[in-house]
Design a protein around this motif. Structure first.
Motif, PDB file in Angstrom:
ATOM      1  N   ASN A  30    -100.162  39.349  55.280  1.00  0.00           N
ATOM      2  CA  ASN A  30    -100.240  38.276  55.547  1.00  0.00           C
ATOM      3  C   ASN A  30     -98.726  37.186  55.682  1.00  0.00           C
ATOM      4  N   VAL A  31     -97.618  38.048  55.178  1.00  0.00           N
ATOM      5  CA  VAL A  31     -96.582  37.310  55.234  1.00  0.00           C
ATOM      6  C   VAL A  31     -95.794  37.860  56.400  1.00  0.00           C
ATOM      7  N   VAL A  32     -96.257  38.674  57.315  1.00  0.00           N
ATOM      8  CA  VAL A  32     -95.716  39.119  58.478  1.00  0.00           C
ATOM      9  C   VAL A  32     -95.481  37.819  59.198  1.00  0.00           C
ATOM     10  N   PRO A  33     -96.292  36.836  59.610  1.00  0.00           N
ATOM     11  CA  PRO A  33     -95.835  35.627  60.459  1.00  0.00           C
ATOM     12  C   PRO A  33     -94.859  34.859  59.969  1.00  0.00           C
ATOM     13  N   LEU A  34     -94.493  34.964  58.821  1.00  0.00           N
ATOM     14  CA  LEU A  34     -93.580  34.225  58.115  1.00  0.00           C
ATOM     15  C   LEU A  34     -92.117  34.687  58.074  1.00  0.00           C
ATOM     16  N   ILE A  35     -92.041  36.157  58.320  1.00  0.00           N
ATOM     17  CA  ILE A  35     -90.890  36.629  58.466  1.00  0.00           C
ATOM     18  C   ILE A  35     -90.284  37.174  59.733  1.00  0.00           C
ATOM     19  N   GLU A  36     -91.298  37.196  60.705  1.00  0.00           N
ATOM     20  CA  GLU A  36     -91.125  37.853  61.910  1.00  0.00           C
ATOM     21  C   GLU A  36     -89.715  37.290  62.580  1.00  0.00           C
ATOM     22  N   GLY A  37     -89.189  36.005  62.243  1.00  0.00           N
ATOM     23  CA  GLY A  37     -87.911  35.618  62.966  1.00  0.00           C
ATOM     24  C   GLY A  37     -86.741  35.711  61.727  1.00  0.00           C
ATOM     25  N   ALA A  38     -87.109  36.427  60.802  1.00  0.00           N
ATOM     26  CA  ALA A  38     -85.911  36.667  59.935  1.00  0.00           C
ATOM     27  C   ALA A  38     -85.006  37.746  60.359  1.00  0.00           C
ATOM     28  N   GLY A  39     -83.652  37.293  60.132  1.00  0.00           N
ATOM     29  CA  GLY A  39     -82.534  38.310  60.527  1.00  0.00           C
ATOM     30  C   GLY A  39     -82.413  39.662  59.267  1.00  0.00           C
ATOM     31  N   HIS A  49     -92.997  47.744  42.241  1.00  0.00           N
ATOM     32  CA  HIS A  49     -93.824  47.039  43.135  1.00  0.00           C
ATOM     33  C   HIS A  49     -92.924  46.566  44.468  1.00  0.00           C
ATOM     34  N   ALA A  50     -91.985  46.204  44.175  1.00  0.00           N
ATOM     35  CA  ALA A  50     -91.123  46.028  45.876  1.00  0.00           C
ATOM     36  C   ALA A  50     -90.952  47.218  46.623  1.00  0.00           C
ATOM     37  N   GLU A  51     -90.670  48.459  45.670  1.00  0.00           N
ATOM     38  CA  GLU A  51     -90.803  49.748  46.473  1.00  0.00           C
ATOM     39  C   GLU A  51     -91.893  49.906  47.273  1.00  0.00           C
ATOM     40  N   LYS A  52     -93.197  49.766  46.669  1.00  0.00           N
ATOM     41  CA  LYS A  52     -94.206  49.932  47.307  1.00  0.00           C
ATOM     42  C   LYS A  52     -94.442  48.953  48.533  1.00  0.00           C
ATOM     43  N   ALA A  53     -94.047  47.639  48.372  1.00  0.00           N
ATOM     44  CA  ALA A  53     -94.198  46.995  49.331  1.00  0.00           C
ATOM     45  C   ALA A  53     -93.348  47.126  50.465  1.00  0.00           C
ATOM     46  N   ARG A  54     -91.976  47.579  50.107  1.00  0.00           N
ATOM     47  CA  ARG A  54     -91.154  48.009  51.253  1.00  0.00           C
ATOM     48  C   ARG A  54     -91.708  48.962  52.062  1.00  0.00           C
ATOM     49  N   GLU A  55     -92.445  50.204  51.260  1.00  0.00           N
ATOM     50  CA  GLU A  55     -93.008  51.224  51.995  1.00  0.00           C
ATOM     51  C   GLU A  55     -94.150  50.745  52.719  1.00  0.00           C
ATOM     52  N   ARG A  61     -95.061  47.371  60.127  1.00  0.00           N
ATOM     53  CA  ARG A  61     -94.279  46.846  60.813  1.00  0.00           C
ATOM     54  C   ARG A  61     -92.724  47.500  60.987  1.00  0.00           C
ATOM     55  N   PRO A  62     -92.657  48.435  61.558  1.00  0.00           N
ATOM     56  CA  PRO A  62     -91.372  49.428  61.324  1.00  0.00           C
ATOM     57  C   PRO A  62     -90.351  48.408  61.945  1.00  0.00           C
ATOM     58  N   ASP A  63     -90.685  47.825  63.085  1.00  0.00           N
ATOM     59  CA  ASP A  63     -89.741  47.016  63.405  1.00  0.00           C
ATOM     60  C   ASP A  63     -89.064  45.719  62.608  1.00  0.00           C
ATOM     61  N   LEU A  64     -89.993  45.227  61.681  1.00  0.00           N
ATOM     62  CA  LEU A  64     -89.744  44.405  60.798  1.00  0.00           C
ATOM     63  C   LEU A  64     -88.875  45.234  59.506  1.00  0.00           C
ATOM     64  N   SER A  66     -87.091  47.557  59.440  1.00  0.00           N
ATOM     65  CA  SER A  66     -85.837  47.851  59.840  1.00  0.00           C
ATOM     66  C   SER A  66     -84.782  46.919  59.518  1.00  0.00           C
ATOM     67  N   ARG A  67     -85.175  45.629  59.217  1.00  0.00           N
ATOM     68  CA  ARG A  67     -84.283  44.385  58.652  1.00  0.00           C
ATOM     69  C   ARG A  67     -84.221  44.293  57.301  1.00  0.00           C
ATOM     70  N   LEU A  68     -84.912  45.447  56.479  1.00  0.00           N
ATOM     71  CA  LEU A  68     -84.809  45.161  55.103  1.00  0.00           C
ATOM     72  C   LEU A  68     -83.494  45.453  54.513  1.00  0.00           C
ATOM     73  N   VAL A  69     -83.163  44.546  53.577  1.00  0.00           N
ATOM     74  CA  VAL A  69     -82.234  44.609  52.600  1.00  0.00           C
ATOM     75  C   VAL A  69     -82.604  44.819  51.140  1.00  0.00           C
ATOM     76  N   ARG A  70     -81.584  45.574  50.407  1.00  0.00           N
ATOM     77  CA  ARG A  70     -82.089  45.678  48.825  1.00  0.00           C
ATOM     78  C   ARG A  70     -82.021  44.359  48.119  1.00  0.00           C
ATOM     79  N   GLY A  71     -83.115  44.204  47.200  1.00  0.00           N
ATOM     80  CA  GLY A  71     -82.968  42.981  46.244  1.00  0.00           C
ATOM     81  C   GLY A  71     -82.395  43.476  45.046  1.00  0.00           C
ATOM     82  N   ARG A  72     -82.203  42.646  44.095  1.00  0.00           N
ATOM     83  CA  ARG A  72     -82.083  43.272  42.668  1.00  0.00           C
ATOM     84  C   ARG A  72     -83.108  43.435  41.914  1.00  0.00           C
TER      85      ARG A  72
END
Length: 100
Positions: A30-39, A49-55, A61-64, A66-72
């Motif tokens: 559901n959040v994909v449309p909101l983050i598609e334009g994010a660098g 939970h964050a690790e699960k969401a990243r997985e 969407r592997p294309d998106l 690839s733009r993941l950065v780690r949070g605290r």
């Protein structure tokens, strides 16, 4: 998380809250449309939970992803008494996800 961002972290920018999702998988979808334009994309939640969401983002969407950065993800003292049990359960669940 929205209340935490405002009250504890002092965030005053725009927030979008997803009230339709019933699972982490749906939340990521559901959040994909909101983050598609994010660098850069940062998923912030409880560490496992964050690790699960990243997985899930990598699967959906592997294309998106690839733009993941780690949070605290880890905050000192958070869930101190139950963290060991949650870590075991979370790692088991992640292993199951990756084995699929």
């Amino acid at each position: 998380m929205a209340a935490y961002a405002r009250a504890v972290c002092g965030y005053r920018g725009p927030l979008v809250v997803d009230g339709a999702s019933r699972s982490t998988w749906q939340n990521v979808a559901n959040v994909v449309p909101l983050i598609e334009g994010a660098g850069r994309i940062k998923i912030v939640s409880h560490s496992l939970h964050a690790e699960k969401a990243r997985e899930y983002l990598w699967r959906q969407r592997p294309d998106l992803a690839s733009r993941l950065v780690r949070g605290r993800d880890y905050r000192f003292g958070e869930w101190l008494l139950v963290k060991p049990a949650l870590a075991v359960l979370g790692l088991r669940n992640l292993r199951r996800l990756r084995d699929r």
